[in-house]
Enzyme design. Structure first.
Site, PDB file in Angstrom:
ATOM      1  N   SER A 179       0.821  -1.206   0.000  1.00 16.63           N
ATOM      2  CA  SER A 179       0.000   0.000   0.000  1.00 16.63           C
ATOM      3  C   SER A 179       0.860   1.262   0.000  1.00 16.63           C
ATOM      4  O   SER A 179       0.549   2.234  -0.698  1.00 16.63           O
ATOM      5  CB  SER A 179      -0.924   0.015   1.223  1.00 16.63           C
ATOM      6  OG  SER A 179      -1.832  -1.058   1.189  1.00 16.63           O
ATOM      7  N   GLU A 180       1.921   1.252   0.777  1.00 16.84           N
ATOM      8  CA  GLU A 180       2.772   2.434   0.890  1.00 16.84           C
ATOM      9  C   GLU A 180       3.731   2.553  -0.291  1.00 16.84           C
ATOM     10  O   GLU A 180       3.984   3.642  -0.791  1.00 16.84           O
ATOM     11  CB  GLU A 180       3.565   2.386   2.201  1.00 16.84           C
ATOM     12  CG  GLU A 180       2.723   2.443   3.459  1.00 16.84           C
ATOM     13  CD  GLU A 180       2.060   3.792   3.652  1.00 16.84           C
ATOM     14  OE1 GLU A 180       2.444   4.771   2.963  1.00 16.84           O
ATOM     15  OE2 GLU A 180       1.136   3.876   4.494  1.00 16.84           O
ATOM     16  N   GLY A 181       4.269   1.429  -0.731  1.00 19.85           N
ATOM     17  CA  GLY A 181       5.308   1.474  -1.745  1.00 19.85           C
ATOM     18  C   GLY A 181       6.612   1.970  -1.139  1.00 19.85           C
ATOM     19  O   GLY A 181       6.607   2.655  -0.112  1.00 19.85           O
ATOM     20  N   ARG A 207      -6.960   0.936  -0.582  1.00 22.61           N
ATOM     21  CA  ARG A 207      -6.342   0.496   0.667  1.00 22.61           C
ATOM     22  C   ARG A 207      -7.394   0.095   1.695  1.00 22.61           C
ATOM     23  O   ARG A 207      -7.260  -0.913   2.382  1.00 22.61           O
ATOM     24  CB  ARG A 207      -5.462   1.607   1.229  1.00 22.61           C
ATOM     25  CG  ARG A 207      -4.784   1.211   2.538  1.00 22.61           C
ATOM     26  CD  ARG A 207      -3.744   2.213   2.937  1.00 22.61           C
ATOM     27  NE  ARG A 207      -2.985   1.751   4.101  1.00 22.61           N
ATOM     28  CZ  ARG A 207      -1.767   2.154   4.408  1.00 22.61           C
ATOM     29  NH1 ARG A 207      -1.162   3.028   3.631  1.00 22.61           N
ATOM     30  NH2 ARG A 207      -1.154   1.696   5.472  1.00 22.61           N
TER      31      ARG A 207
END
Length: 202
Positions: free
Chosen positions: A16-18, A137
């Site tokens: 989700s964040e990368g 998300r």
């Protein structure tokens, strides 16, 4: 000891964040604040900052610990590992103060587990604008919340592999109560007598 998220949650948060090794502005903010780096870390981050992958992992552990502690402290009802992980991911993203004052937490602590996915879905905006990334998300967190926790084998029990070339015979389970019917015992006794008689000839 602080409760930690499971592997499924950690994989979800990273996806989700990368991973970004150069500081970047908040895409949903009008002025770009807060600047973010690594796996969604914002503490002390300024424009122009760079980071290594190892430092990103270290920051993730620290930031995630704050989220884990907040969920453990604020949620008053039992949670399985996936439920705990979904909420930790949520808090990692929105912050513990927002979680503390959320309708989601109030409903959950009242025992309304079923309300959590729909409450998660409401948190998909940034500065009033719906964000596709946040919508995705929240849906992933809701899916994690609903996912059953897999049964983990007990590693304390020794597992002996079957030697090669030895056939494995699946025996039927005994009837309820663990007792075999009388006719099966008769067959077993007759077979035993036949084997004894066979050996008596030698």
């Amino acid at each position: 000891m602080t409760r930690k998220v499971n592997a499924a949650t950690l994989a979800h948060i990273k996806a989700s964040e990368g991973l970004r090794l150069n500081a970047y502005p908040d895409p949903g903010s009008r002025n770009g604040d807060p600047w973010t780096i690594g796996y969604g870390s914002t503490a002390g981050v300024r424009k122009g900052d760079t980071i290594t992958e190892a430092e990103s992992e270290r920051r993730l552990v620290i930031d995630l610990t704050h989220a884990e502690n907040a969920v453990a402290r604020l949620v008053k009802v039992p949670l399985n590992d996936n439920q705990f992980g979904a909420l930790a991911s949520f808090v990692f993203n929105i912050g513990s103060e927002a979680f503390k004052n959320s309708t989601l937490l109030r409903k959950l602590n009242a025992g309304d587990y079923a309300a959590v996915p729909s409450e998660l879905a409401r948190w998909n905006k940034n500065d009033g604008a719906v964000m596709a990334g946040l919508t995705k998300r929240r849906a992933a967190e809701a899916a994690l919340w609903r996912a059953p926790v897999s049964t983990v084998p007990n590693d304390d029990i020794p597992h002996h592999p079957v030697p090669p070339n030895v056939p494995v015979i699946d025996l039927p389970d005994p009837p309820e109560g663990g007792k075999f019917p009388a006719w099966l015992w008769v067959i077993a006794v007759l077979a035993l007598l036949a084997i004894v008689g066979l050996f008596a000839r030698f």
